[in-house]
Every structure is written in structure tokens, then in C-alpha cells.
Design a protein around this motif. Sequence first.
Motif, PDB file in Angstrom:
ATOM      1  N   HIS A 142      94.964 103.543  32.198  1.00 36.62           N
ATOM      2  CA  HIS A 142      95.270 104.943  32.521  1.00 36.62           C
ATOM      3  C   HIS A 142      94.166 105.488  33.423  1.00 36.62           C
ATOM      4  O   HIS A 142      93.208 104.790  33.729  1.00 36.62           O
ATOM      5  CB  HIS A 142      95.364 105.779  31.236  1.00 36.62           C
ATOM      6  CG  HIS A 142      96.349 105.255  30.266  1.00 36.62           C
ATOM      7  ND1 HIS A 142      97.698 105.453  30.381  1.00 36.62           N
ATOM      8  CD2 HIS A 142      96.177 104.486  29.158  1.00 36.62           C
ATOM      9  CE1 HIS A 142      98.328 104.853  29.389  1.00 36.62           C
ATOM     10  NE2 HIS A 142      97.434 104.260  28.628  1.00 36.62           N
ATOM     11  N   ASP A 143      94.302 106.733  33.816  1.00 44.96           N
ATOM     12  CA  ASP A 143      93.270 107.403  34.608  1.00 44.96           C
ATOM     13  C   ASP A 143      92.898 108.726  33.954  1.00 44.96           C
ATOM     14  O   ASP A 143      93.726 109.356  33.292  1.00 44.96           O
ATOM     15  CB  ASP A 143      93.766 107.725  36.027  1.00 44.96           C
ATOM     16  CG  ASP A 143      94.066 106.481  36.850  1.00 44.96           C
ATOM     17  OD1 ASP A 143      93.678 105.366  36.458  1.00 44.96           O
ATOM     18  OD2 ASP A 143      94.703 106.638  37.917  1.00 44.96           O
ATOM     19  N   CYS A 144      91.676 109.150  34.185  1.00 49.10           N
ATOM     20  CA  CYS A 144      91.212 110.483  33.802  1.00 49.10           C
ATOM     21  C   CYS A 144      91.266 111.331  35.072  1.00 49.10           C
ATOM     22  O   CYS A 144      90.778 110.912  36.127  1.00 49.10           O
ATOM     23  CB  CYS A 144      89.787 110.405  33.261  1.00 49.10           C
ATOM     24  SG  CYS A 144      89.133 111.997  32.737  1.00 49.10           S
ATOM     25  N   ILE A 145      91.888 112.506  34.975  1.00 44.79           N
ATOM     26  CA  ILE A 145      92.100 113.358  36.141  1.00 44.79           C
ATOM     27  C   ILE A 145      91.449 114.722  35.890  1.00 44.79           C
ATOM     28  O   ILE A 145      91.598 115.292  34.811  1.00 44.79           O
ATOM     29  CB  ILE A 145      93.609 113.571  36.391  1.00 44.79           C
ATOM     30  CG1 ILE A 145      94.315 112.233  36.567  1.00 44.79           C
ATOM     31  CG2 ILE A 145      93.837 114.462  37.603  1.00 44.79           C
ATOM     32  CD1 ILE A 145      95.830 112.354  36.568  1.00 44.79           C
ATOM     33  N   GLU A 163      89.661 106.093  37.733  1.00 52.08           N
ATOM     34  CA  GLU A 163      90.679 105.075  37.447  1.00 52.08           C
ATOM     35  C   GLU A 163      90.211 104.148  36.329  1.00 52.08           C
ATOM     36  O   GLU A 163      89.031 103.826  36.221  1.00 52.08           O
ATOM     37  CB  GLU A 163      90.998 104.295  38.716  1.00 52.08           C
ATOM     38  CG  GLU A 163      91.608 105.171  39.787  1.00 52.08           C
ATOM     39  CD  GLU A 163      91.807 104.451  41.116  1.00 52.08           C
ATOM     40  OE1 GLU A 163      91.348 103.307  41.266  1.00 52.08           O
ATOM     41  OE2 GLU A 163      92.411 105.069  42.005  1.00 52.08           O
ATOM     42  N   GLY A 164      91.162 103.749  35.496  1.00 49.33           N
ATOM     43  CA  GLY A 164      90.848 102.824  34.409  1.00 49.33           C
ATOM     44  C   GLY A 164      90.130 103.460  33.241  1.00 49.33           C
ATOM     45  O   GLY A 164      89.493 102.786  32.447  1.00 49.33           O
ATOM     46  N   ARG A 173      89.335 111.878  40.094  1.00 48.66           N
ATOM     47  CA  ARG A 173      90.057 110.908  39.272  1.00 48.66           C
ATOM     48  C   ARG A 173      89.124 109.739  38.988  1.00 48.66           C
ATOM     49  O   ARG A 173      88.442 109.242  39.881  1.00 48.66           O
ATOM     50  CB  ARG A 173      91.294 110.422  40.012  1.00 48.66           C
ATOM     51  CG  ARG A 173      92.123 109.402  39.252  1.00 48.66           C
ATOM     52  CD  ARG A 173      93.338 108.969  40.065  1.00 48.66           C
ATOM     53  NE  ARG A 173      94.305 110.048  40.151  1.00 48.66           N
ATOM     54  CZ  ARG A 173      95.489 110.029  39.548  1.00 48.66           C
ATOM     55  NH1 ARG A 173      95.859 109.005  38.818  1.00 48.66           N
ATOM     56  NH2 ARG A 173      96.312 111.058  39.682  1.00 48.66           N
ATOM     57  N   THR A 222      96.285 110.473  32.440  1.00 47.90           N
ATOM     58  CA  THR A 222      97.613 110.276  33.020  1.00 47.90           C
ATOM     59  C   THR A 222      98.696 110.198  31.951  1.00 47.90           C
ATOM     60  O   THR A 222      99.844 110.514  32.232  1.00 47.90           O
ATOM     61  CB  THR A 222      97.655 109.013  33.895  1.00 47.90           C
ATOM     62  OG1 THR A 222      97.091 107.907  33.177  1.00 47.90           O
ATOM     63  CG2 THR A 222      96.891 109.216  35.201  1.00 47.90           C
TER      64      THR A 222
END
Length: 139
Positions: free
Chosen positions: A129-132, A123-124, A121, A104
Motif C-alpha cells: 500500500h502507500d501512505c498519502i 510508496e510501500g 506519497r 491507499t
Amino acid sequence: MLTITREAEPDEATQLAIEAGLEGFNTSKAGPENAEDFWIIARDADGKVQGGVKGWSSFSWLFIDWLWVSADGRKGGTGSRLLGEAEEVGRARGCVGVYLETFTFQAPEFYRKHGYVEFGRLEGMPPGHDCIWLKKALD
């Protein structure tokens, strides 16, 4: 009975045995991987690297592993040109689509602007942040 060990750096023969086993299984289920790497580099007039893309194609999909543009090269269309070139590699190789992962804090909106849609996604990852994961169909 099997012995299971943790190894920080298994020898080459061990790595090759595991790789061959996995590739053999995958090929038996999905057909040949036909994996092939690619690099696309952006250089300035002096030959200095200002950006680039690294990725590979396999199983009729292109994966973008890295896309980076120097601070000086951002906002000038370099990222769009690099992404477009990567997509052309995919088309030339007969890929049906492109996928990638980004954080993100990196460039998810850049990819969305170019027609990519989120399909996963975490999360964390990393914390705060997130990995997308994003994908785009190729014509």
C-alpha cells in the motif's frame, strides 16, 4: 564527549528536556506554535460512539490525526459531517488549511471528493500500500 544511549522509556524529565529544547528552537524560527487539540464525536441515539475526529492546530494549520466512522455509519454522510466540523474548527482558529495522512486502503478518494489534494506519497508504506498526505486550503 557525549554518551549516546537507546532508551525504550526515558524518564519524564528527559522527555521534557527534549520537548522544551525542540519547542524553543521552533519558536525562535517560526513564532509561537499555539498548539491546541480537538475532538469531534458522532454518537447514535443511545449514546454509542459511531465515529469521530481527533486532531490539533498549530502554526496556523489544522492536522486531522484520526477520522473514523463505524461500518454502520458509513455511506450515510457521517464522515462528511465530521470532516466539515473539523474544517470549521480550523476556520474558527484562523487556520489557513487542513492536512492529513491516509493509506491507499483507507479513504483517499473520500478526501479528494471534499477538495483535498495530494502533496506527498510514501510508496510501500505499509507493504503493498502507500501512505498519502493530503491538504486543503481553508477560506
